[in-house]
Design a protein around this motif. Structure first.
Motif, PDB file in Angstrom:
ATOM      1  N   UNK A 113       0.897  -1.374   0.508  1.00 20.78           N
ATOM      2  CA  UNK A 113      -0.169   0.472  -0.073  1.00 20.78           C
ATOM      3  C   UNK A 113       0.892   1.661   0.046  1.00 20.78           C
ATOM      4  N   UNK A 114       1.739   1.276   0.808  1.00 25.70           N
ATOM      5  CA  UNK A 114       2.717   2.489   0.539  1.00 25.70           C
ATOM      6  C   UNK A 114       3.341   2.452  -0.296  1.00 25.70           C
ATOM      7  N   UNK A 115       3.808   1.689  -1.041  1.00 25.18           N
ATOM      8  CA  UNK A 115       4.618   1.423  -1.941  1.00 25.18           C
ATOM      9  C   UNK A 115       4.000   2.166  -3.515  1.00 25.18           C
ATOM     10  N   UNK A 116       2.711   2.076  -3.601  1.00 24.87           N
ATOM     11  CA  UNK A 116       1.856   1.952  -4.456  1.00 24.87           C
ATOM     12  C   UNK A 116       1.195   3.499  -4.388  1.00 24.87           C
ATOM     13  N   UNK A 117       1.444   4.044  -3.409  1.00 21.61           N
ATOM     14  CA  UNK A 117       0.501   5.420  -2.432  1.00 21.61           C
ATOM     15  C   UNK A 117      -0.662   4.777  -2.714  1.00 21.61           C
ATOM     16  N   UNK A 118      -1.552   3.376  -2.108  1.00 17.58           N
ATOM     17  CA  UNK A 118      -2.826   3.139  -2.110  1.00 17.58           C
ATOM     18  C   UNK A 118      -4.057   4.155  -1.990  1.00 17.58           C
ATOM     19  N   UNK A 119      -5.133   3.732  -2.981  1.00 17.41           N
ATOM     20  CA  UNK A 119      -6.040   5.023  -2.475  1.00 17.41           C
ATOM     21  C   UNK A 119      -6.652   4.317  -0.278  1.00 17.41           C
ATOM     22  N   UNK A 120      -5.824   2.885  -0.355  1.00 16.52           N
ATOM     23  CA  UNK A 120      -6.975   3.182   0.609  1.00 16.52           C
ATOM     24  C   UNK A 120      -6.375   0.846   0.678  1.00 16.52           C
ATOM     25  N   UNK A 121      -6.087   0.284   1.915  1.00 21.55           N
ATOM     26  CA  UNK A 121      -6.065  -0.936   2.537  1.00 21.55           C
ATOM     27  C   UNK A 121      -6.688  -1.381   3.116  1.00 21.55           C
ATOM     28  N   UNK A 122      -7.564  -2.560   2.911  1.00 18.25           N
ATOM     29  CA  UNK A 122      -8.197  -3.409   3.332  1.00 18.25           C
ATOM     30  C   UNK A 122      -7.822  -4.601   3.929  1.00 18.25           C
ATOM     31  N   UNK A 123      -7.993  -5.236   5.053  1.00 16.49           N
ATOM     32  CA  UNK A 123      -7.598  -6.616   5.568  1.00 16.49           C
ATOM     33  C   UNK A 123      -8.750  -7.504   6.311  1.00 16.49           C
ATOM     34  N   UNK A 124      -9.609  -7.878   5.650  1.00 19.62           N
ATOM     35  CA  UNK A 124     -10.275  -9.453   5.644  1.00 19.62           C
ATOM     36  C   UNK A 124     -10.004 -10.347   6.897  1.00 19.62           C
ATOM     37  N   UNK A 125     -10.175 -11.146   7.829  1.00 21.13           N
ATOM     38  CA  UNK A 125     -10.502 -11.844   8.455  1.00 21.13           C
ATOM     39  C   UNK A 125     -11.791 -12.022   8.954  1.00 21.13           C
ATOM     40  N   UNK A 126     -11.996 -12.934  10.064  1.00 25.53           N
ATOM     41  CA  UNK A 126     -13.392 -13.692  10.287  1.00 25.53           C
ATOM     42  C   UNK A 126     -13.862 -12.735  11.556  1.00 25.53           C
ATOM     43  N   UNK A 127     -13.875 -11.688  11.570  1.00 24.85           N
ATOM     44  CA  UNK A 127     -14.460 -10.766  12.923  1.00 24.85           C
ATOM     45  C   UNK A 127     -14.180  -9.617  12.072  1.00 24.85           C
ATOM     46  N   UNK A 128     -15.686  -8.672  12.922  1.00 26.93           N
ATOM     47  CA  UNK A 128     -16.492  -7.341  12.217  1.00 26.93           C
ATOM     48  C   UNK A 128     -15.481  -6.129  12.585  1.00 26.93           C
ATOM     49  N   UNK A 129     -13.834  -6.715  12.166  1.00 28.72           N
ATOM     50  CA  UNK A 129     -13.097  -5.097  13.207  1.00 28.72           C
ATOM     51  C   UNK A 129     -12.617  -5.380  13.885  1.00 28.72           C
ATOM     52  N   UNK A 130     -11.141  -4.863  14.295  1.00 32.68           N
ATOM     53  CA  UNK A 130     -10.982  -4.185  16.172  1.00 32.68           C
ATOM     54  C   UNK A 130     -12.197  -4.336  17.497  1.00 32.68           C
ATOM     55  N   UNK A 131     -12.439  -5.531  18.007  1.00 34.52           N
ATOM     56  CA  UNK A 131     -13.099  -5.591  19.305  1.00 34.52           C
ATOM     57  C   UNK A 131     -12.009  -3.791  19.940  1.00 34.52           C
ATOM     58  N   UNK A 132     -13.278  -3.805  20.652  1.00 34.04           N
ATOM     59  CA  UNK A 132     -13.562  -3.105  22.166  1.00 34.04           C
ATOM     60  C   UNK A 132     -12.645  -3.839  23.324  1.00 34.04           C
ATOM     61  N   UNK A 133     -12.307  -5.342  23.326  1.00 36.05           N
ATOM     62  CA  UNK A 133     -11.470  -6.275  24.207  1.00 36.05           C
ATOM     63  C   UNK A 133     -11.434  -7.386  23.053  1.00 36.05           C
ATOM     64  N   UNK A 134     -10.561  -8.489  24.298  1.00 31.43           N
ATOM     65  CA  UNK A 134     -10.805  -9.328  23.055  1.00 31.43           C
ATOM     66  C   UNK A 134     -11.397 -10.516  23.407  1.00 31.43           C
ATOM     67  N   UNK A 135     -12.256 -10.755  22.215  1.00 30.98           N
ATOM     68  CA  UNK A 135     -13.325 -11.939  22.025  1.00 30.98           C
ATOM     69  C   UNK A 135     -12.777 -12.883  22.635  1.00 30.98           C
ATOM     70  N   UNK A 136     -11.415 -13.487  22.940  1.00 31.06           N
ATOM     71  CA  UNK A 136     -11.087 -14.787  23.073  1.00 31.06           C
ATOM     72  C   UNK A 136     -11.544 -15.283  24.806  1.00 31.06           C
ATOM     73  N   UNK A 137     -11.266 -13.856  25.423  1.00 27.17           N
ATOM     74  CA  UNK A 137     -11.488 -14.018  27.202  1.00 27.17           C
ATOM     75  C   UNK A 137     -12.767 -13.335  27.708  1.00 27.17           C
ATOM     76  N   UNK A 138     -13.541 -12.167  26.879  1.00 27.32           N
ATOM     77  CA  UNK A 138     -14.008 -11.699  27.251  1.00 27.32           C
ATOM     78  C   UNK A 138     -15.514 -11.702  26.829  1.00 27.32           C
ATOM     79  N   UNK A 139     -16.660 -11.663  27.267  1.00 25.90           N
ATOM     80  CA  UNK A 139     -17.732 -11.384  26.648  1.00 25.90           C
ATOM     81  C   UNK A 139     -18.995  -9.966  26.785  1.00 25.90           C
ATOM     82  N   UNK A 140     -19.411  -9.992  25.678  1.00 23.16           N
ATOM     83  CA  UNK A 140     -20.120  -8.859  25.222  1.00 23.16           C
ATOM     84  C   UNK A 140     -19.087  -7.716  24.477  1.00 23.16           C
TER      85      UNK A 140
END
Ligand code: ASP
Length: 440
Positions: A206-233
């Protein structure tokens, strides 16, 4: 142009591979970075461990098991006979190479070549699948442009120079598929960007080509506010600044490789975290926009070692800290947290490879205490150190023994060092009182 990276689970099942195809098939020119299919790199690492321990039979058993997974996937994914054969021939070559490695002497270079196969397999297979689906895509070999220097940092000028020639060499295409994680080192030998490094590949490109945007696709709806592996809600965070995301990635948020944000921050290239299984969800947008003050997210990093260095007189004796830092520098071990008093300095490291030697050196100048099995709990948000929530922390964690605190190092981070056995309880309590607004 956008750079889209898909993680191991996104290419780990027929259904998800099909989702990836639908996501990228929008007639826009793009670069697609793929990880190895989930589980593959772990297996390849286990195979190299067998080779290192001179256990060829165990290594071959693992290679055969892995091969079976690929054969099943290929037969389901590639119904076009010609493309099915093309992929099977390629995969056969990879597995013959792996078998041949089981009789070789172990070396770092052998290990790097073995673990590189996961991304080579996934990209070859996926590119042929896109061809079968009538999508205009081309493989862009990462080893033709991705390189690290002698300090294992991305060699951005080499990458910039070689990326364009790599593209010209393969010709014009709507979609370029390339391997995450793998690269060449400064001797042009196969190397990698460390586990989880495909995210880093995406932002380096992304930096080398001055990309318009970088997207990282995983199996969760983005970064969570706490660690979903250990914390409920836990909940996804819609926006984060580069600084906040970098702190979270470094201090344990598993969704991002710790270095991911670094290459794109200076050029202000937005980074979006999305869910392959739920593409319509907003996910998390990481950019230079800062939001309101307060604690936004919590992450924890395990396997931390705390070292207390006690000298008869520390601060008055100028030069003492310099000597301490020089010892860590000699053994290329970076320090995460640090606190000082008149007679002692406590610091933490997460790399124990040279711990014995470091302790031996430190003992020449001070009395040393070492505590293992510690965790850093990191609270992140814009100007957290100035926010009222901060003052509640000791109340919330009144039952937990806090070993060290780092406050004010950055406006956006407060870090607490605790025993790992108290981690889950601490994360849950912080979640309940800070985010779920349970009253104290
Ligand atoms: N396949 C590598 C790993 O499992 C790199 C990555 O997936 O990002 O660590």
């Amino acid at each position: 142009m956008k750079v889209l990276k898909f993680g191991g689970t996104s290419v780990g099942s027929i259904e998800n591979i099909c989702n990836v195809k639908n996501i990228i098939n929008d007639r826009e020119k793009k670069i697609v970075v793929l990880s190895a299919m989930s589980g593959t790199t772990n297996q390849l690492v286990a195979i190299t461990n067998n080779i290192a321990r001179k256990e060829p039979d165990e290594a071959i058993a693992k290679i055969n098991m892995l091969r079976e997974t690929y054969d099943v996937t290929i037969d389901k994914l590639l119904i076009n006979k010609g493309l099915n054969k093309e992929v099977k021939d390629y995969v056969s070559g990879v597995f013959s190479f792996l078998v041949s490695c089981t009789y070789k002497a172990f070396s770092k270079s052998l290990e790097n070549n073995i673990v590189a196969q996961g991304e080579l397999l996934s990209t070859f297979m996926f590119n042929c699948y896109l061809k079968q689906e009538g999508i205009n895509s081309t493989l862009l070999p990462a080893l033709n442009f991705m390189r690290i220097d002698k300090d294992k940092e991305p060699d951005i000028s080499y990458i910039k120079q070689h990326f364009d020639s790599a593209v010209s060499a393969v010709g014009n295409s709507e979609i370029y598929i390339t391997q995450g994680f793998i690269c060449l080192d400064d001797n042009d030998e196969v190397s990698n960007l460390q586990r989880g490094g495909s995210d880093y590949t995406a932002t380096i490109i992304g930096a080398a080509i001055k990309a318009e945007e970088v997207q990282i696709w995983t199996d969760i709806d983005g970064m969570h506010n706490n660690d979903p592996r250990y914390v409920e809600n836990t909940k996804p965070i819609s926006n984060l600044s580069f600084d906040e995301a970098a702190e979270l990635a470094y201090f344990g948020a598993k969704i991002l490789h710790p270095q991911t944000v670094t290459p794109i921050r200076a050029d202000n290239i937005p980074l979006r975290l999305k869910n392959t299984m739920n593409p319509d969800a907003h996910g998390t947008l990481i950019s230079n926009i800062t939001s309101e003050n307060g604690i936004k997210a919590i992450a924890a990093k395990d396997n931390i070692i705390a070292i207390k260095i006690k000298s008869a007189r520390m601060l008055q004796a100028h030069g003492f800290l310099k000597k301490v830092f020089e010892i860590f520098e000699t053994y290329k071990t970076s320090i995460d947290m640090i606190t000082t008093s008149e007679v002692a300095v406590s610091l933490t490291i997460d790399d124990d490879r040279n711990l014995d030697k470091i302790i031996e050196e430190l003992e020449k100048i001070a009395t040393i205490e070492v505590d293992k099995n510690q965790s850093i709990v990191c609270l992140v948000g814009h100007s957290v150190v100035n926010h009222d929530d901060t003052y509640k922390l000791f109340q919330i964690l009144q039952d937990v023994k806090i070993r060290m605190i780092s406050y004010g190092g950055s406006k956006n981070n407060i870090s607490l060092l605790i025993d790992t056995k108290d981690k889950i309880n601490s994360l849950q309590k912080l979640n309940d009182y800070l985010f779920e607004l349970v009253t104290l």
